[in-house]
Design an enzyme around this catalytic site. Structure first.
Site, short mmCIF file in Angstrom:
data_model
loop_
_atom_site.label_atom_id
_atom_site.label_comp_id
_atom_site.label_asym_id
_atom_site.label_seq_id
_atom_site.Cartn_x
_atom_site.Cartn_y
_atom_site.Cartn_z
N GLY A 26 -7.27 -24.74 13.14
CA GLY A 26 -8.66 -24.95 12.70
C GLY A 26 -9.19 -23.80 11.88
CD GLU A 57 2.56 -0.99 3.42
OE1 GLU A 57 1.68 -0.81 2.56
OE2 GLU A 57 2.44 -0.64 4.61
N GLY A 63 0.86 -1.18 0.00
CA GLY A 63 0.00 0.00 0.00
C GLY A 63 0.89 1.22 0.00
CB SER A 64 0.16 4.84 0.13
OG SER A 64 -0.69 4.69 1.26
C1 LIG Z 1 -12.12 -19.19 9.16
C2 LIG Z 1 -13.08 -20.30 9.42
N1 LIG Z 1 -14.39 -20.13 9.11
C3 LIG Z 1 -15.27 -21.13 9.33
C4 LIG Z 1 -14.87 -22.31 9.88
C5 LIG Z 1 -15.86 -23.41 10.19
N2 LIG Z 1 -15.64 -24.61 9.38
C6 LIG Z 1 -15.01 -25.68 9.86
S1 LIG Z 1 -14.93 -26.94 8.79
C7 LIG Z 1 -15.78 -26.07 7.63
C8 LIG Z 1 -16.10 -26.70 6.32
C9 LIG Z 1 -14.96 -26.87 5.39
O1 LIG Z 1 -15.44 -27.26 4.14
P1 LIG Z 1 -14.61 -28.00 3.05
O2 LIG Z 1 -13.29 -27.39 2.88
O3 LIG Z 1 -15.46 -28.11 1.85
O4 LIG Z 1 -14.32 -29.42 3.65
P2 LIG Z 1 -15.36 -30.59 4.00
O5 LIG Z 1 -15.84 -30.30 5.36
O6 LIG Z 1 -16.45 -30.54 2.99
O7 LIG Z 1 -14.51 -31.80 3.94
C10 LIG Z 1 -16.11 -24.80 8.10
C11 LIG Z 1 -16.83 -23.78 7.32
C12 LIG Z 1 -13.50 -22.43 10.22
N3 LIG Z 1 -13.02 -23.54 10.79
N4 LIG Z 1 -12.63 -21.43 9.95
#
Ligand SMILES: Cc1ncc(C[n+]2csc(CCOP(=O)(O)OP(=O)(O)O)c2C)c(N)n1
Ligand SMILES: [Mg+2]
Length: 543
Positions: free
Chosen positions: A417, A45, A42-43
């Site tokens: 996660g 940087e 951005g600016s």
């Molecule tokens: C930033 C974030 N947003 C939402 C979630 C909630 N979440 C956990 S697993 C998941 C589904 C992931 O979907 P996909 O990659 O299609 O894998 P699948 O479960 O179908 O194997 C979500 C939305 C999370 N863990 N992290």
């Protein structure tokens, strides 16, 4: 052994030129071997990158989550700290999910964030950061906006050393835009030790407990692979005929999954951990929290009558572990100390090998193939030396059954996660692993959190095979619904993902791509997709 990071050579500015914040910082980064900068500019940087030196490389990510994810993968693959540059509060905000992940991954990242010029900060200027050092907390180990321009190089050096102290993690330096031209002294690079030897008294107690145990289990976490302790842990397990489990949600492998002592993966559920570890009288957790839980649980944390011992490099984890004996140390040093003790006089009997799984079958005509079939096929066609970066939450348990990792540094996922790490981390791991094919095994939902990473992969021409497991839904959440009281067959809101075309998304960013729905064609497609030198994407239609 982790790479030794610091050479004791002083950083010097180019001869004749006055030393400024910019020349001092670049000289420092050069001395530290941190010449690949991940960023989105951005600016604020632009002054940093004027007269950008030829021996530096700027890796552009099109959104900041991707920038940090790439840097995380690169740092893990190269076993060195990586440097990131973000734009002010907005850039740090976009990056926050992956900063959180880097913190839990224990990845050393030095994040610089642009700040508005000091002279206009009193007037709340456009694109400033009001509390720049607070914004990324608590997921940075240290953050600073130096009081004076001339303190910036020293602050960056300190940031780097903090990032590298165990447990490693991200740090942040906020740098006002007008600092770069200011005079500043060069900073000499220091030699900094980063290993932690365990308290010998506690280590001896743990060693005695291991010797006295009749049925020991070892639980390996990401700390084992991160710390280069894979071979030492195998030697320890073999010496004690200990069955080896992978810790819940471990972000790395820690033990060869084809080894006779390999016992499997622990789920992130208290009662099931206790059940799987049942029969062991000693649980030795190495480089793993004991334990990461995903849902509520009741009762004891380990089987009745068992004792928990833990080696971990993180003082906080030592403190919150609910039972047992723990010692803070680098895993390779702690395990070496255990191996330095005399082996037990009478070796224990080898425990039974775990049962093999029946093969996954191809689907009946007209139906989508199972994830089990897809990953079994991948297991058969890929070279075991291939690196896999995974973010496919619903498929993880199936992957653990079907796709086997047998070597150090071949499996990476995130500890947090938080989705949106896998796509850019694949790019960063590939950039940091020259000559190796990298597979990004990503769920359809997960891929969309930082889909722009495909563009970076295409621009960098990296040997990546993105495998998108398209089940048209957030399967992990649907699978989880019964745990939260959903009736059988009731689908949670916001979990269907129709109409995503990953071939189009990839081609639109300069990547070759194809879709495979025919189970019989999969092996051939995968084999082909793992050859060649550039990146490509394969969308696999799964059930
Ligand atoms: C930033 C974030 N947003 C939402 C979630 C909630 N979440 C956990 S697993 C998941 C589904 C992931 O979907 P996909 O990659 O299609 O894998 P699948 O479960 O179908 O194997 C979500 C939305 C999370 N863990 N992290
Ligand atoms: Mg999905």
């Amino acid at each position: 052994m982790p790479a030794s990071l610091y050479s004791p050579t002083p950083a010097v500015p180019p001869t004749g030129a006055p030393s400024t914040v910019r020349t001092a910082v670049l000289a420092l980064l050069r001395e530290l071997g941190m010449t690949t900068i991940f960023g989105n500019p951005g600016s604020t940087e632009l002054p940093m990158f004027r007269d950008f030196p030829e021996d530096f490389r700027y890796v552009l990510g099109l959104q900041e989550a991707g920038v940090v994810g790439m840097a995380d993968g690169y740092a893990q693959a190269t076993r060195r700290p990586a440097i990131v540059n973000l734009h002010s509060a907005a850039g740090v905000g976009n990056a926050m999910g992956n900063i959180f992940t880097a913190f839990l991954n224990r990845t050393p990242l030095v994040i610089t964030a642009g700040q508005q010029a000091r002279s206009i900060l009193p007037f709340d200027p456009f694109l400033f950061s009001a509390q720049a050092t607070e914004l990324a907390k608590p997921y940075v180990k240290w953050s600073i906006e130096p009081a004076r321009a001339q303190d910036v190089p020293q602050a960056l050096a300190r940031a780097c050393y903090v990032a590298m102290q165990p447990p490693c993690g991200p740090v942040l330096v906020s740098i006002p835009a007008d600092d770069w031209e200011q005079p500043a002294e060069p900073v000499a690079v220091r030699r900094i030790g980063t290993g932690l030897r365990p308290d010998p008294v506690v280590l001896a107690e743990i060693g005695d407990a291991l010797d006295a145990s009749e049925r020991p289990a070892i639980v390996v976490g990401a700390g084992v692979d991160r710390d280069g302790a894979w071979d030492d842990v195998r030697a320890l397990a073999e010496r004690h005929s200990a069955r080896v489990w992978v810790a819940p949600m471990s972000a790395r492998g820690g033990f060869a999954e084809d080894h006779p002592l390999f016992a499997g993966f622990l789920p992130a559920i208290r009662e099931r951990i206790v059940q799987r570890l049942g029969g062991h009288d000693l649980v030795l957790a190495l480089g793993a929290p004991a334990f990461s839980y995903h849902v509520e649980g009741q009762g004891p944390h380990i089987p009745e009558g068992a004792r928990l011992c833990q080696l971990i490099d993180d003082a906080h984890t030592v403190a919150w572990t609910p039972v047992g004996t723990a010692v803070q140390c680098s895993i390779h040093l702690g395990v070496r100390d255990l191996l330095a003790r005399p082996a037990p006089a009478t070796p224990r009997a080898m425990p039974a090998r775990r049962a093999a799984l029946p093969r996954a079958e191809p689907p009946p005509p007209g139906e989508r193939m199972s994830v089990a079939f897809a990953l079994q096929t991948l297991d058969e066609v890929r070279d075991p030396g291939c690196i896999v970066v995974e973010e496919a939450p619903g498929s993880r348990p199936v992957m653990q059954e079907r796709l086997h990792f047998t070597r150090s540094h071949t499996f990476f996922t995130m500890a947090s996660g938080g989705l949106g790490w896998g796509m850019p981390a694949t790019v960063g791991v590939a950039l940091g692993s020259p000559g190796q094919r990298v597979i990004g095994l990503i769920g359809d939902g997960s891929s969309m959190y930082s889909i722009q990473s495909l563009w970076s992969a295409a621009q960098l021409k990296l040997p990546i095979t993105f495998l998108i497991l398209n089940n048209r839904r957030y399967a992990a959440l649907q699978d989880f619904a019964p745990v939260f009281g959903y009736a059988p067959g009731e689908t949670p809101q916001g979990t269907a993902l129709p109409d995503l075309d990953f071939v189009a998304l990839a081609r639109g960013q300069g990547l070759e791509a194809l879709r495979v729905s025919d189970a019989n064609a999969l092996a051939g497609v995968l084999r082909q997709s793992l050859q060649g030198t550039g990146p490509l994407l394969v969308e696999i239609e799964v059930d």
